[in-house]
Design an enzyme around this catalytic site. Sequence first.
Site, PDB file in Angstrom:
ATOM      1  N   TYR A 317      -2.962  24.325 -10.544  1.00 53.50           N
ATOM      2  CA  TYR A 317      -3.169  23.772  -9.200  1.00 53.50           C
ATOM      3  C   TYR A 317      -4.121  22.581  -9.262  1.00 53.50           C
ATOM      4  O   TYR A 317      -3.871  21.516  -8.707  1.00 53.50           O
ATOM      5  CB  TYR A 317      -3.784  24.838  -8.276  1.00 53.50           C
ATOM      6  CG  TYR A 317      -2.842  25.938  -7.852  1.00 53.50           C
ATOM      7  CD1 TYR A 317      -1.731  25.660  -7.053  1.00 53.50           C
ATOM      8  CD2 TYR A 317      -3.079  27.263  -8.212  1.00 53.50           C
ATOM      9  CE1 TYR A 317      -0.887  26.684  -6.639  1.00 53.50           C
ATOM     10  CE2 TYR A 317      -2.240  28.284  -7.804  1.00 53.50           C
ATOM     11  CZ  TYR A 317      -1.146  27.994  -7.010  1.00 53.50           C
ATOM     12  OH  TYR A 317      -0.323  28.986  -6.593  1.00 53.50           O
ATOM     13  N   PHE A 320      -2.468  19.392 -10.513  1.00 51.69           N
ATOM     14  CA  PHE A 320      -1.464  18.786  -9.642  1.00 51.69           C
ATOM     15  C   PHE A 320      -2.056  18.295  -8.327  1.00 51.69           C
ATOM     16  O   PHE A 320      -1.551  17.361  -7.721  1.00 51.69           O
ATOM     17  CB  PHE A 320      -0.299  19.755  -9.413  1.00 51.69           C
ATOM     18  CG  PHE A 320       0.566  19.883 -10.621  1.00 51.69           C
ATOM     19  CD1 PHE A 320       1.175  18.760 -11.172  1.00 51.69           C
ATOM     20  CD2 PHE A 320       0.775  21.116 -11.233  1.00 51.69           C
ATOM     21  CE1 PHE A 320       1.968  18.870 -12.311  1.00 51.69           C
ATOM     22  CE2 PHE A 320       1.569  21.231 -12.363  1.00 51.69           C
ATOM     23  CZ  PHE A 320       2.161  20.107 -12.907  1.00 51.69           C
ATOM     24  N   TYR A 327       0.366  13.476  -2.217  1.00 47.15           N
ATOM     25  CA  TYR A 327      -0.150  13.999  -0.940  1.00 47.15           C
ATOM     26  C   TYR A 327      -0.287  12.903   0.100  1.00 47.15           C
ATOM     27  O   TYR A 327      -0.166  13.145   1.294  1.00 47.15           O
ATOM     28  CB  TYR A 327      -1.446  14.776  -1.171  1.00 47.15           C
ATOM     29  CG  TYR A 327      -1.173  16.023  -1.986  1.00 47.15           C
ATOM     30  CD1 TYR A 327      -0.404  17.056  -1.441  1.00 47.15           C
ATOM     31  CD2 TYR A 327      -1.592  16.140  -3.306  1.00 47.15           C
ATOM     32  CE1 TYR A 327      -0.095  18.189  -2.181  1.00 47.15           C
ATOM     33  CE2 TYR A 327      -1.287  17.267  -4.054  1.00 47.15           C
ATOM     34  CZ  TYR A 327      -0.542  18.284  -3.485  1.00 47.15           C
ATOM     35  OH  TYR A 327      -0.214  19.398  -4.214  1.00 47.15           O
ATOM     36  N   GLU A 383       1.363  31.949   1.544  1.00 50.94           N
ATOM     37  CA  GLU A 383       1.238  31.918   0.077  1.00 50.94           C
ATOM     38  C   GLU A 383       1.461  33.313  -0.482  1.00 50.94           C
ATOM     39  O   GLU A 383       0.998  34.293   0.085  1.00 50.94           O
ATOM     40  CB  GLU A 383      -0.145  31.375  -0.305  1.00 50.94           C
ATOM     41  CG  GLU A 383      -0.436  31.316  -1.797  1.00 50.94           C
ATOM     42  CD  GLU A 383       0.640  30.586  -2.609  1.00 50.94           C
ATOM     43  OE1 GLU A 383       1.048  29.481  -2.206  1.00 50.94           O
ATOM     44  OE2 GLU A 383       1.100  31.147  -3.638  1.00 50.94           O
ATOM     45  N   ASP A 410       5.736  36.501   0.756  1.00 51.11           N
ATOM     46  CA  ASP A 410       6.790  35.734   0.086  1.00 51.11           C
ATOM     47  C   ASP A 410       7.678  35.136   1.177  1.00 51.11           C
ATOM     48  O   ASP A 410       8.171  35.852   2.051  1.00 51.11           O
ATOM     49  CB  ASP A 410       7.598  36.689  -0.804  1.00 51.11           C
ATOM     50  CG  ASP A 410       8.634  35.948  -1.645  1.00 51.11           C
ATOM     51  OD1 ASP A 410       9.293  35.021  -1.129  1.00 51.11           O
ATOM     52  OD2 ASP A 410       8.779  36.311  -2.830  1.00 51.11           O
ATOM     53  N   MET A 411       7.878  33.841   1.149  1.00 53.52           N
ATOM     54  CA  MET A 411       8.593  33.181   2.258  1.00 53.52           C
ATOM     55  C   MET A 411      10.019  33.676   2.428  1.00 53.52           C
ATOM     56  O   MET A 411      10.618  33.529   3.473  1.00 53.52           O
ATOM     57  CB  MET A 411       8.588  31.659   2.066  1.00 53.52           C
ATOM     58  CG  MET A 411       9.499  31.130   0.992  1.00 53.52           C
ATOM     59  SD  MET A 411       9.328  29.347   0.804  1.00 53.52           S
ATOM     60  CE  MET A 411       7.924  29.231  -0.305  1.00 53.52           C
ATOM     61  N   GLU A 426       6.269  22.141  -0.894  1.00 50.66           N
ATOM     62  CA  GLU A 426       6.313  21.331  -2.132  1.00 50.66           C
ATOM     63  C   GLU A 426       6.781  22.237  -3.259  1.00 50.66           C
ATOM     64  O   GLU A 426       5.999  22.749  -4.043  1.00 50.66           O
ATOM     65  CB  GLU A 426       4.967  20.677  -2.434  1.00 50.66           C
ATOM     66  CG  GLU A 426       3.758  21.579  -2.387  1.00 50.66           C
ATOM     67  CD  GLU A 426       2.524  20.917  -3.052  1.00 50.66           C
ATOM     68  OE1 GLU A 426       2.700  20.022  -3.878  1.00 50.66           O
ATOM     69  OE2 GLU A 426       1.410  21.335  -2.722  1.00 50.66           O
ATOM     70  N   GLU A 435      13.175  24.425  -9.621  1.00 47.35           N
ATOM     71  CA  GLU A 435      12.200  25.503  -9.397  1.00 47.35           C
ATOM     72  C   GLU A 435      12.592  26.330  -8.169  1.00 47.35           C
ATOM     73  O   GLU A 435      11.781  27.004  -7.557  1.00 47.35           O
ATOM     74  CB  GLU A 435      10.779  24.929  -9.308  1.00 47.35           C
ATOM     75  CG  GLU A 435      10.339  24.336 -10.653  1.00 47.35           C
ATOM     76  CD  GLU A 435       8.933  23.740 -10.649  1.00 47.35           C
ATOM     77  OE1 GLU A 435       8.195  23.941  -9.665  1.00 47.35           O
ATOM     78  OE2 GLU A 435       8.595  23.050 -11.622  1.00 47.35           O
TER      79      GLU A 435
END
Lengths: 636, 636
Positions: A317, A320, A327, A383, A410-411, A426, A435
């Site tokens: 993290y 990135f 961003y 998240e 979990d979405m 993202e 991914e």
Amino acid sequence: MSASMDLSRMCSVGLLTHECFDDLGNFIVQAEEAGHDFVVTPISHPTFRRVLNEDNATDKETQENWKDRPVFNRNDLVIKSAEWSGKAIGLLANWIHLDSTNAEIRLCSELALKQEIEWACHISLTGLIFPSLPKGSLFNTARAINNAVRSMSFTQFLVRVPLTDKSAVQSNLPWKQWNRLRTLTEYNTKIGVVLELTSELPIDEKLLNMWLAEPVKAVIVPAEIFVENSKGYPVLTKPHQKFIKKLMDKMKPDMIVTLPNTPIHKLATPSSYSEYISFLNRNLPELQDVDKFATGYQDYLQAPLQPLMDNLENQTYEVFEKDPIKYQQYEKAVYKALMDRVEHNSDIVTTIMVVGAGRGPLVNCCLRASEKSERKVHIYALEKNQNAFVTLQNAKADVWGDKVTLVFADMRKWKPATQCDILVSELLGSFGDNELSPECLDGAQKFLKEDGISIPANYTAYASPLASTRLNNNVAAYKDLEHYETPYVVMFQQVCELAAPKPLWEFSHPNKQIDVEPMNNLHNVRYSQVSFDVEHDMVMNGIAGYFESVLYKDVMISIRPETHSPGMFSWFPIFFPIRTPVQVPQGSTVTMDFWRLTDAKKVWYEWTVSVYGSGGQEMTVLPIHNVQGRSYYVGL
Amino acid sequence: MSASMDLSRMCSVGLLTHECFDDLGNFIVQAEEAGHDFVVTPISHPTFRRVLNEDNATDKETQENWKDRPVFNRNDLVIKSAEWSGKAIGLLANWIHLDSTNAEIRLCSELALKQEIEWACHISLTGLIFPSLPKGSLFNTARAINNAVRSMSFTQFLVRVPLTDKSAVQSNLPWKQWNRLRTLTEYNTKIGVVLELTSELPIDEKLLNMWLAEPVKAVIVPAEIFVENSKGYPVLTKPHQKFIKKLMDKMKPDMIVTLPNTPIHKLATPSSYSEYISFLNRNLPELQDVDKFATGYQDYLQAPLQPLMDNLENQTYEVFEKDPIKYQQYEKAVYKALMDRVEHNSDIVTTIMVVGAGRGPLVNCCLRASEKSERKVHIYALEKNQNAFVTLQNAKADVWGDKVTLVFADMRKWKPATQCDILVSELLGSFGDNELSPECLDGAQKFLKEDGISIPANYTAYASPLASTRLNNNVAAYKDLEHYETPYVVMFQQVCELAAPKPLWEFSHPNKQIDVEPMNNLHNVRYSQVSFDVEHDMVMNGIAGYFESVLYKDVMISIRPETHSPGMFSWFPIFFPIRTPVQVPQGSTVTMDFWRLTDAKKVWYEWTVSVYGSGGQEMTVLPIHNVQGRSYYVGL
């Protein structure tokens, strides 16, 4: 001119002579005094040529004795002892003729070659240079070199290749001979190239750039290709400068100069040529942030992230989140979406859901966009990584407060009470969908109002045929099928694209075609065939993959070279290997077939490459790679 | 006509129908009554086509439900249960379109294909036939088949390929599509061919024979290609008969006939077609001795003998001594040499040395030649195998007496007291020199008088490019580099030569060029490059090797097909694999480079193959195989 000199980018500079000095030590001292780091010199005198016995002058017994036990007469040697081996690269005899039609000359040439190589290895010379390859057949040359280098370990074997052939400057004849040699020797990693620049350069930059994909370990810049500047000093033309700098930047080769036998540049001294080369070396274009970030990663094969199956580490993290561009673009996209969606001075609170919030950078983007646009927002930050979720809690407690609601879920499974106006994610990989962004957003789009906006709005995968000896060898080193059928994330350096990338397929969000709860993943299957016309004889070692994404309207992020977001470093390209290098003759067409496939548990790619002649005839067809995801897949 | 019918050569005969019978059992009974062993029938009714939803007639939910969990409605099935599965081969739906430009049709076609395959495997059908391949791109077809057959084990998957395409009978278009499919699926051993004969045949026999290299598991002979004989019965033309017999002989395929919808041959009954096929089957050319000898060895990869390093076993001698031709030729050669060397009625005793006498067959040849020619001889029989030497002692005690002197020694080391007139040896391997005859005879030639005769006088290695799916797969099954770089002795059966063999190199004895005690073996190094023009699109899977030898003057032995000594079975050809199949487009040139190499301890071959277009452009270059004998060598 760069303020501080980066020593890690400095090339050694050597002096080449074809003269056979009796006092090699003296020559080396002189060369060093004139600023050279090493010398390149013949290993043996021309007298050694008698072993070919071309004129039948040697008596049979002497000749047969030599063939049986080849030993040097010390008078035949220029490099007589190990004393200078750290300072010298040896030139192998240029009179050997391994592809002679005369079997005896072939045999004696091979014995002489082995004899020189064994001596060079015995005294630990750092390198050896094989003379320019003959025209025509070089099968026996390839076989003899391949056998001879087997015993070499410390000493490097380099083949001298002129950049152009006088008879055809605008083609790549010398490369074709080199390519044949290295194909016959199966990319033998013990065989490198010393590239000899020529006065005339090909106009088509592809014919220069293709050398960036080759194992160029040294570059010869002969005095004869220098021109005189107005003051009388030797300099190089702009195209030569540009190409040399590119080679220095990408390959960091040893640089080798020569001195003219009779002066050709009025004010040249013995150190002028090497000094000029060092001057170019000091003036390479400054490294970009992305280059610094990537140091040590060039042409290194990384397995792509699997953020859905694995939790990212804090360090990942950290790295990135430092991207200066990504961003910024997300902030711009959210800003524009807010401006479009809500009128100025309205009291409406726009609900934004950030899915896969990580440690919160996108939440910050949204907050900044809200402030800038003067639109009110409430943000849900979703998240699934329990560790990142702690950092989110810290940010909420310390900074965000009530503007942000945290959701640990979990979405693909969370059932929200309300729907949002803007869904921000993202989840893109180097190939866009690799991914599993499509699958994740399929699950998340039920959070979005009927007229809601997804950022990103879409993304497209691109692919192009790529040449790269280094990548080829990095994959081959694993010696198994799996590694030939696995894509890698790679910071390209020593590569050459045979043609510009073309789009394979696209994903758009929200996907209005699917149900709220899609039964299966079949709608995310893709298949595409793309073809590339190739103008010059080339070789292909794999496929380069990129993505391009519309975040919102005209706000894009891209790693496709033609539209690359300047300075954005979060993604390196993706590299799909192929199981054997493919010859791509001039005027032929390279076709790639690419699939994105899925079953209940995983997503994978399959790919293949075929080559067709100008008349459409099939020249090469590779087997389909990664059948049913046998070597590589991404878990759902 | 053969007296006794060889059941092991009989093919099953089936009846194919495209009609969808409601009562499949009844059809099978009728077919059996008419003399058929099995039937070929559609698996499903045309109604099943609705799953493609080409007309958008199906409601979305039904369609999506099917896509998610494809289940048959029993009314859609022709083969409804496992009851007949031992008697039926299934035809897969001919309306699927895996390379449609419409992604939805592609997807549904693949689901339908899988559904039929899964059903067929569930009820254990013995085979499945995929419809003729579409023209144009078939990448997705290949990918879908490759994936679908992964789960198949008992049931065989066959692709229907017409022998010719109406638009181009004198070419091999259908083969090219098949070749593309099998290349993309990497010679998947689960995918075979059912070859459908057509009325017109290509005139060039190569276009027929190339099918002998393919995995033809079944042959369809439609009623429509039969002609009527003078009596009104259906028969096949001579070229059809010849080709079918060849297929039966080499591949033993299942034979499949059809019945015409409306009668086309006056006196035909439902059993006429199958009976005619069985008639052809019973009348195959009789097996030669060599075929009987080779039963079970066809296309089997044997490691070549290494008689120098290993001692042969008694059984091996036993087999090879039975060759009806080889020793006849040796006898003839010795006879002629004796006639030439000694006058009639002379008292001169000719000294013959048989080096590598084994159990004595060549000694017997020499004795017979002596008797026949009425020339006196004394024979030295030299043998290094201590076990064979016991047999020689028995022969001397029981039969030969004083005429023969036995010597237990290695011919490379023995020091004889006298020299001989004729040196006889049988050291040849399938490639001539591959069992080290040159090295052995170099050592033995010091036994020979200045004007002495060596039998054999010389031998030449021949090579040709070869196609063979079976040999390709036999080598690939080992899954390692070594087996791709090892030559094998093979009785060829399912192979096709792309061009006639050409000579590589020759060895002659005695070799006057070398000293009595050669210091090394460098004079036995050979290198040869040969090229073959190929008229049709073909694929190459390896190299066939042969030898031809002059024993004495016009007395030869040969295993080169063009000059093969009739009935001689001591040698099968030699097969050199290549590491990847090579596409050979029409009009291109295949080049082979072949080396025989040596060091102090061993002899080995290296080889490579390259393909050039008609304009000379490089299409394919393989790496040099067996570098420095890394995978295979013969010990000295």
